[in-house]
Structures are given as structure tokens and as C-alpha cells.
Write an enzyme that holds these catalytic residues in place. Structure first.
Site, PDB file in Angstrom:
ATOM      1  CB  ILE A 110      -0.925  -0.024   1.239  1.00  0.00           C
ATOM      2  CG1 ILE A 110      -1.853  -1.237   1.174  1.00  0.00           C
ATOM      3  CG2 ILE A 110      -1.742   1.262   1.343  1.00  0.00           C
ATOM      4  CD1 ILE A 110      -2.510  -1.595   2.512  1.00  0.00           C
ATOM      5  CB  SER A 164      -5.510  -2.718  10.385  1.00  0.00           C
ATOM      6  OG  SER A 164      -6.190  -3.943  10.187  1.00  0.00           O
ATOM      7  CE1 TYR A 170      -1.102  -5.090  11.445  1.00  0.00           C
ATOM      8  CE2 TYR A 170      -3.444  -5.515  11.735  1.00  0.00           C
ATOM      9  CZ  TYR A 170      -2.399  -5.032  10.968  1.00  0.00           C
ATOM     10  OH  TYR A 170      -2.652  -4.484   9.725  1.00  0.00           O
TER      11      TYR A 170
HETATM   12  N1  LIG Z   1      -2.766  -5.212   3.145  1.00  0.00           N
HETATM   13  C1  LIG Z   1      -3.875  -5.101   3.868  1.00  0.00           C
HETATM   14  O1  LIG Z   1      -4.914  -5.717   3.594  1.00  0.00           O
HETATM   15  C2  LIG Z   1      -3.895  -4.205   5.073  1.00  0.00           C
HETATM   16  C3  LIG Z   1      -5.094  -4.109   5.790  1.00  0.00           C
HETATM   17  C4  LIG Z   1      -5.148  -3.266   6.878  1.00  0.00           C
HETATM   18  C5  LIG Z   1      -4.048  -2.512   7.227  1.00  0.00           C
HETATM   19  N2  LIG Z   1      -2.885  -2.637   6.524  1.00  0.00           N
HETATM   20  C6  LIG Z   1      -1.738  -1.808   6.938  1.00  0.00           C
HETATM   21  O2  LIG Z   1      -1.190  -1.137   5.819  1.00  0.00           O
HETATM   22  C7  LIG Z   1       0.222  -0.969   5.987  1.00  0.00           C
HETATM   23  C8  LIG Z   1       0.941  -1.542   4.786  1.00  0.00           C
HETATM   24  O3  LIG Z   1       0.592  -2.907   4.673  1.00  0.00           O
HETATM   25  P1  LIG Z   1       0.993  -3.764   3.398  1.00  0.00           P
HETATM   26  O4  LIG Z   1       0.041  -4.902   3.362  1.00  0.00           O
HETATM   27  O5  LIG Z   1       1.170  -2.885   2.208  1.00  0.00           O
HETATM   28  O6  LIG Z   1       2.429  -4.303   3.874  1.00  0.00           O
HETATM   29  P2  LIG Z   1       3.631  -4.953   3.034  1.00  0.00           P
HETATM   30  O7  LIG Z   1       3.130  -5.571   1.793  1.00  0.00           O
HETATM   31  O8  LIG Z   1       4.368  -5.802   4.006  1.00  0.00           O
HETATM   32  O9  LIG Z   1       4.512  -3.696   2.662  1.00  0.00           O
HETATM   33  C9  LIG Z   1       5.183  -2.998   3.690  1.00  0.00           C
HETATM   34  C10 LIG Z   1       6.382  -2.287   3.128  1.00  0.00           C
HETATM   35  O10 LIG Z   1       7.135  -1.772   4.230  1.00  0.00           O
HETATM   36  C11 LIG Z   1       8.492  -2.193   4.110  1.00  0.00           C
HETATM   37  N3  LIG Z   1       9.091  -2.356   5.424  1.00  0.00           N
HETATM   38  C12 LIG Z   1       8.832  -3.345   6.340  1.00  0.00           C
HETATM   39  N4  LIG Z   1       9.574  -3.190   7.432  1.00  0.00           N
HETATM   40  C13 LIG Z   1      10.341  -2.089   7.223  1.00  0.00           C
HETATM   41  C14 LIG Z   1      11.322  -1.409   7.980  1.00  0.00           C
HETATM   42  N5  LIG Z   1      11.725  -1.873   9.161  1.00  0.00           N
HETATM   43  N6  LIG Z   1      11.889  -0.286   7.467  1.00  0.00           N
HETATM   44  C15 LIG Z   1      11.537   0.173   6.262  1.00  0.00           C
HETATM   45  N7  LIG Z   1      10.595  -0.421   5.489  1.00  0.00           N
HETATM   46  C16 LIG Z   1      10.025  -1.538   5.948  1.00  0.00           C
HETATM   47  C17 LIG Z   1       8.396  -3.519   3.387  1.00  0.00           C
HETATM   48  O11 LIG Z   1       9.601  -3.839   2.733  1.00  0.00           O
HETATM   49  P3  LIG Z   1      10.609  -5.007   3.224  1.00  0.00           P
HETATM   50  O12 LIG Z   1       9.946  -5.850   4.284  1.00  0.00           O
HETATM   51  O13 LIG Z   1      10.924  -5.729   1.967  1.00  0.00           O
HETATM   52  O14 LIG Z   1      11.774  -4.260   3.747  1.00  0.00           O
HETATM   53  C18 LIG Z   1       7.301  -3.217   2.373  1.00  0.00           C
HETATM   54  O15 LIG Z   1       7.804  -2.526   1.260  1.00  0.00           O
HETATM   55  C19 LIG Z   1       0.572  -1.666   7.306  1.00  0.00           C
HETATM   56  O16 LIG Z   1       0.613  -0.723   8.347  1.00  0.00           O
HETATM   57  C20 LIG Z   1      -0.588  -2.629   7.516  1.00  0.00           C
HETATM   58  O17 LIG Z   1      -0.787  -2.918   8.876  1.00  0.00           O
HETATM   59  C21 LIG Z   1      -2.783  -3.465   5.454  1.00  0.00           C
END
Ligand SMILES: NC(=O)c1ccc[n+]([C@@H]2O[C@H](COP(=O)([O-])OP(=O)(O)OC[C@H]3O[C@@H](n4cnc5c(N)ncnc54)[C@H](OP(=O)(O)O)[C@@H]3O)[C@@H](O)[C@H]2O)c1
Length: 304
Positions: free
Chosen positions: A49, A165, A191
Site C-alpha cells: 500500500i 487496520s 497488532y
Molecule cells: N494489506 C492489507 O490488507 C492491510 C489491511 C489493513 C491494514 N494494513 C496496513 O497497511 C500498511 C501496509 O501494509 P501492506 O500490506 O502494504 O504491507 P507490506 O506488503 O508488508 O509492505 C510494507 C512495506 O514496508 C516495508 N518495510 C517493512 N519493514 C520495514 C522497515 N523496518 N523499514 C523500512 N521499510 C520496511 C516492506 O519492505 P521489506 O519488508 O521488503 O523491507 C514493504 O515494502 C501496514 O501498516 C498494515 O498494517 C494493510
């Protein structure tokens, strides 16, 4: 799949998947080219996202600091118009503070800060500073980065968007769940508590004159979901939201800048209740107890 989880997925699937996004008519309501001349900072922008938010803002004219830790994913953002990739490991308090200082020294003031980075993990682990890992990335880092930016005057008249979330429905405001012991670790409850606490942070920063929103992106097909919620991915994969759909409310909030609504969870361009169950309505602690822990932990990490 445990029946509690099945009930959760069943109850919210019509709203949180792409079905809800389409049913609310959002594909027919473009945001437009709203961000010319603006500077944004988006954390966790190398994938999922956060990457969609960064690209969506840049496409609409913003200059975007896109923060990640993965060199290859950062390299893939090099040369994208309007995007400036920055390497910081946001699991570390020191990196969050250095990021704030770097940005404050480089720009007059940010127009938008998106505290997007976050993870759900099922196994207990610790961050380089010795905190429970998901507490460090979901909450402590956001606090360290944002408070430092505010102290440095780098937020100006900008807006803060905290990526929470619908998982927060599962917990009241809680101190004991923020950092659980390895023996009794529940990643889902950790979480939920981190995301619930983000609401308190948004209200704190809004009250301090830095307007902040807490939002839910819906259920989005990302690497994070594939890894942390394989059941959700398996059962609802075909109707999960795209990254652009998950980014939509963040871009809309930044474009419209509505007045913050205390305690609200913004989702699909509207301020909605942050409670789906009665049990989350009674906080276990005052927000000040959460802020005190966060401030103490930042200080602890800074001391080394
Ligand atoms: N996807 C959903 O359905 C959903 C629903 C509700 C809420 N959310 C929230 O939306 C946000 C994004 O979720 P997402 O699903 O897009 O997650 P994701 O696919 O895991 O993407 C997260 C990004 O953050 C990077 N990242 C992780 N740890 C890091 C660190 N220590 N320093 C710098 N970068 C870092 C990851 O890269 P690397 O790990 O490769 O470094 C990745 O590029 C989160 O807060 C999640 O809780 C998501």
C-alpha cells in the site's frame, strides 16, 4: 480456520474487499491532480500500500520521499518521476529519528506524512533495540518519527495519515497488549492493540496542531497479507483490493483535508466508527499511559 476468524472475515468481506470499494462508487470519483508543489514522506513505500500511495501522490504532482530498507526495492523506485527513495530501517528508533532530521534539514515543511509501515507477525521476535518487533515497527517508530518531525517544526501545516487496520476492532486501548511476553505472544492481539493506539496518537497530534487521521485501507493484495494472513489471501484472494484501491483514502484525505474527527477510523473516504464490538469501547488505560511508555521507550533506545 478457527470459527472466530471465519466470522471476522465473513462479517467484513463485503465492505473491506474490492466489492465494498466498487459498491461505494469510488472508481467513478477520481481524486484529480491535487498535489503539485507538495512534499510527502511515505514510510514502508517499497511495496504494498505504501508504494501505491507514493506512486499515486507522485503521479498527481507531489515530490515524495519513499522510505524503505530493502536495497533492490528502493533501486526499483530510482528514476520514477517525483519519487526520492530513502533507505532507513524503521524497526530502529535511531533510524526514525535520523529520518526526521534528514527530512527536516532537506525541506522547509512536509505537506503530508504517511505513517504506513507496519507488520503482523505470528512468532515473537525482538527489534534491534530489544523491543517486541511489531511494537517497534507499528507504533514506536511512528511515534519517534512524528514527534521528532513536530519538534523540528518540519510538519508545518501538513497532514499526518496513520495507516491502521480494521484489526483494531479486536482490542480496546491497552497498555499490556502493546508489548507481550514471548510466552503468551499473540501477534493478532498485538497488532490490534498497536492499531488501536494509533487512534490515540492521531488525536494527540491533532490536539497539538498537527492534524492527523487514522485510516483503514480495506483488505489489499500485498506481500504483507500473503505472508501474515495466508487464509485471508487463499479464501478472498480474487476479491482483495488492488494497491491503488488501498491507497485511495490516503490520497483522498490529503487532497480534501477534512477536519479531523476524534476517535474516528477513516475508511473509503468517510470517518467511521472505530468500534465493531462492544468490548473495545472501554479503554483499559488512559491515552497518556500509552504516550508515556512510547516516550520512555524512545529515550531508552536513544541511550542505547
Ligand atoms: N494489506 C492489507 O490488507 C492491510 C489491511 C489493513 C491494514 N494494513 C496496513 O497497511 C500498511 C501496509 O501494509 P501492506 O500490506 O502494504 O504491507 P507490506 O506488503 O508488508 O509492505 C510494507 C512495506 O514496508 C516495508 N518495510 C517493512 N519493514 C520495514 C522497515 N523496518 N523499514 C523500512 N521499510 C520496511 C516492506 O519492505 P521489506 O519488508 O521488503 O523491507 C514493504 O515494502 C501496514 O501498516 C498494515 O498494517 C494493510
Amino acid at each position: 480456520m478457527p470459527s472466530k476468524l471465519l466470522n471476522f472475515y465473513g462479517r467484513f468481506a463485503p465492505s473491506f474487499t474490492a466489492v465494498g470499494f466498487v459498491a461505494r462508487g469510488l472508481p467513478l470519483r477520481p481524486i484529480g491532480r491535487a498535489f503539485e508543489g507538495q512534499t510527502w514522506l511515505v514510510t514502508g513505500a517499497t511495496g504494498g500500500i505504501g508504494r501505491s500511495i507514493a506512486l499515486g501522490a507522485a503521479r498527481r504532482g507531489a515530490s515524495v520521499y519513499a522510505v524503505g530498507r530493502n536495497p533492490e526495492a528502493l533501486a526499483a523506485l530510482e528514476g520514477v518521476a517525483g519519487v526520492k527513495p530513502l533507505k532507513f530501517d524503521l524497526d530502529r528508533v535511531a533510524d526514525n529519528l535520523s529520518l526526521a532530521e534528514h527530512v527536516a534539514a532537506s525541506v522547509g515543511g512536509l505537506d503530508v506524512l504517511v505513517n504506513n509501515v507496519g507488520r503482523l507477525e505470528h512468532a515473537y521476535s525482538t527489534s534491534p533495540d530489544g523491543f517486541e518487533s511489531t511494537y517497534a515497527i507499528n507504533l514506536l517508530g511512528h511515534f519517534a518519527l512524528t514527534e521528532r518531525l513536530i519538534e523540528l517544526g518540519a510538519l508545518g501545516s501538513g497532514r499526518i495519515i496513520n495507516m491502521a487496520s480494521g484489526g483494531l476492532y479486536n482490542s480496546a486501548l491497552s497498555l499490556r497488549r502493546l508489548e507481550q511476553s514471548p510466552a503468551r505472544y499473540s501477534g493478532v492481539m498485538a497488532y490490534a492493540a498497536h492499531k488501536r493506539a494509533q487512534l490515540a496518537l492521531s488525536d494527540r497530534w491533532s490536539a497539538q496542531g498537527a492534524p492527523a487521521y487514522t485510516m483503514h485501507p480495506g483488505w489489499v493484495a500485498t506481500e504483507g497479507v500473503r505472508t501474515a494472513l495466508p487464509d485471508l489471501n487463499r479464501h478472498l484472494g480474487p476479491i482483495l483490493r488492488t494497491g491503488a484501491q488501498g491507497a485511495d483514502t490516503a490520497l483522498w484525505l490529503a487532497a480534501r483535508r477534512p477536519a479531523p474527527v476524534p476517535g474516528a477510523l477513516w475508511f473509503d473516504r468517510a470517518a467511521r466508527s472505530a468500534h465493531a464490538y462492544e468490548h473495545s469501547r472501554t479503554p483499559e488505560v488512559e491515552p497518556e499511559a500509552i504516550f508515556a511508555k512510547l516516550a520512555a521507550d524512545v529515550a531508552k533506545a536513544a541511550k542505547g
